[in-house]
Write a protein that holds these residues in place. Structure first.
Motif, short mmCIF file in Angstrom:
data_model
loop_
_atom_site.label_atom_id
_atom_site.label_comp_id
_atom_site.label_asym_id
_atom_site.label_seq_id
_atom_site.Cartn_x
_atom_site.Cartn_y
_atom_site.Cartn_z
N ARG A 41 0.91 -1.11 -0.04
CA ARG A 41 0.61 -0.27 0.03
C ARG A 41 1.08 1.11 0.57
N GLY A 42 0.50 1.97 -0.75
CA GLY A 42 1.11 3.37 -0.50
C GLY A 42 0.23 4.68 -1.33
N ILE A 43 1.36 5.80 -2.34
CA ILE A 43 1.03 6.70 -2.50
C ILE A 43 2.08 7.05 -3.23
N VAL A 44 2.54 6.64 -4.29
CA VAL A 44 3.83 7.87 -5.46
C VAL A 44 3.23 8.60 -5.94
N THR A 45 3.85 9.99 -5.91
CA THR A 45 3.40 10.76 -6.71
C THR A 45 4.43 11.12 -7.77
N LEU A 46 3.89 11.25 -9.28
CA LEU A 46 5.16 11.40 -10.52
C LEU A 46 4.95 12.49 -10.93
N THR A 47 5.49 12.96 -10.86
CA THR A 47 5.86 14.64 -11.61
C THR A 47 6.88 15.26 -12.63
N LEU A 48 5.94 14.91 -14.33
CA LEU A 48 6.61 14.92 -15.56
C LEU A 48 6.95 16.40 -15.66
N THR A 49 8.76 16.69 -15.70
CA THR A 49 8.26 17.93 -15.98
C THR A 49 9.50 18.36 -17.97
N ASP A 50 10.34 19.33 -17.66
CA ASP A 50 10.69 19.51 -18.92
C ASP A 50 13.11 19.84 -17.59
N ASP A 51 13.26 20.53 -18.77
CA ASP A 51 14.84 19.95 -18.45
C ASP A 51 14.77 21.15 -17.06
N GLU A 52 14.17 22.59 -17.09
CA GLU A 52 14.14 23.23 -16.65
C GLU A 52 13.58 23.48 -14.95
N GLY A 53 12.53 22.67 -15.29
CA GLY A 53 12.08 22.45 -13.94
C GLY A 53 12.33 21.46 -13.70
N LEU A 57 14.74 22.15 -9.33
CA LEU A 57 14.38 21.19 -7.89
C LEU A 57 16.03 21.23 -7.29
N ASN A 58 16.60 20.05 -8.78
CA ASN A 58 18.11 19.91 -8.45
C ASN A 58 18.87 21.29 -7.72
N ARG A 59 18.86 21.78 -8.08
CA ARG A 59 19.66 23.12 -7.82
C ARG A 59 18.97 23.48 -5.89
N GLN A 60 17.02 23.89 -5.70
CA GLN A 60 17.13 24.07 -4.49
C GLN A 60 17.43 22.70 -3.29
N TYR A 61 17.67 21.60 -4.30
CA TYR A 61 17.90 19.93 -3.06
C TYR A 61 18.60 20.02 -2.73
N ARG A 62 19.62 19.79 -3.43
CA ARG A 62 20.85 19.05 -4.24
C ARG A 62 21.79 19.91 -4.00
N GLY A 63 21.52 21.26 -4.59
CA GLY A 63 22.47 22.14 -4.63
C GLY A 63 24.06 22.00 -5.54
N LEU A 64 22.64 20.92 -6.76
CA LEU A 64 23.57 21.45 -8.03
C LEU A 64 22.72 21.50 -9.05
#
Length: 178
Positions: A41-53, A57-64
């Motif tokens: 059981r559980g819910i997985v949320t998938l977001t489809l985005t582009d390279d800029e999106g 997120l990569n910059r904000q959460y991983r510093g890359l």
């Protein structure tokens, strides 16, 4: 409750007929991977985005400050996760012990396994680079993200071999070969 997939398409133009077919495939992969990992059981949320999106997120959460193919944000990693929630989910002192319905009394996030974010343009480019179908690449990234939600990592060679073997097993069972 069972294992379920919710999805969001943040790309310009949003989802279309092609993406609807992807969801059938990804739901199948979620079922197969869930069975193999004994996740019922559980819910997985998938977001489809582009390279800029995904770059943001990569910059904000991983510093890359660069795009990547997939990111995972687990809601179950580590027992120390301190999730705060308010309003209707908090009990007041008055009647705090009067819950009759355990579903209402429980943590509203308990069914959330986490979020997976995939850059569709990056997946398309990698499929071409690796010489396999887009569906295979999308499936690979999704299963990879799902295993990260469960705590798998590939920080060293041994971990990478184990994680990639699990991914391949799921993909093969779903008919996604190279």
């Amino acid at each position: 409750m069972t294992l379920s997939l919710e999805w969001i398409d943040e790309r310009e133009g949003g989802a279309g007929e092609r993406e609807e077919k992807w969801m059938d495939l990804l739901e199948k992969l979620l079922r197969v991977a869930g069975e193999k990992e004994d996740v019922k059981r559980g819910i997985v949320t998938l977001t489809l985005t582009d390279d800029e999106g995904i770059r943001e997120l990569n910059r904000q959460y991983r510093g890359l400050d660069k795009p990547t193919d997939v990111l995972s944000f687990s809601m179950i990693e580590g027992e120390q996760a301190d999730i705060h929630y308010e309003d209707e989910y908090e009990s007041s002192e008055e009647g705090a012990d009067d819950w009759r319905d355990e579903d209402q009394a429980g943590d509203p996030f308990s069914d959330m396994l986490g979020d997976i974010v995939i850059s569709v343009p990056r997946a398309e480019a990698q499929a071409e680079e690796y010489g396999h179908s887009f569906e295979r690449e999308l499936g690979f990234l999704f299963v990879h993200g799902f295993l990260h939600l469960l705590g798998y990592d590939h920080g060293d060679e041994e971990q990478e071999r184990a994680m990639f073997a699990k991914q391949e097993e799921v993909l093969l069972e779903a008919g996604l070969t190279r």
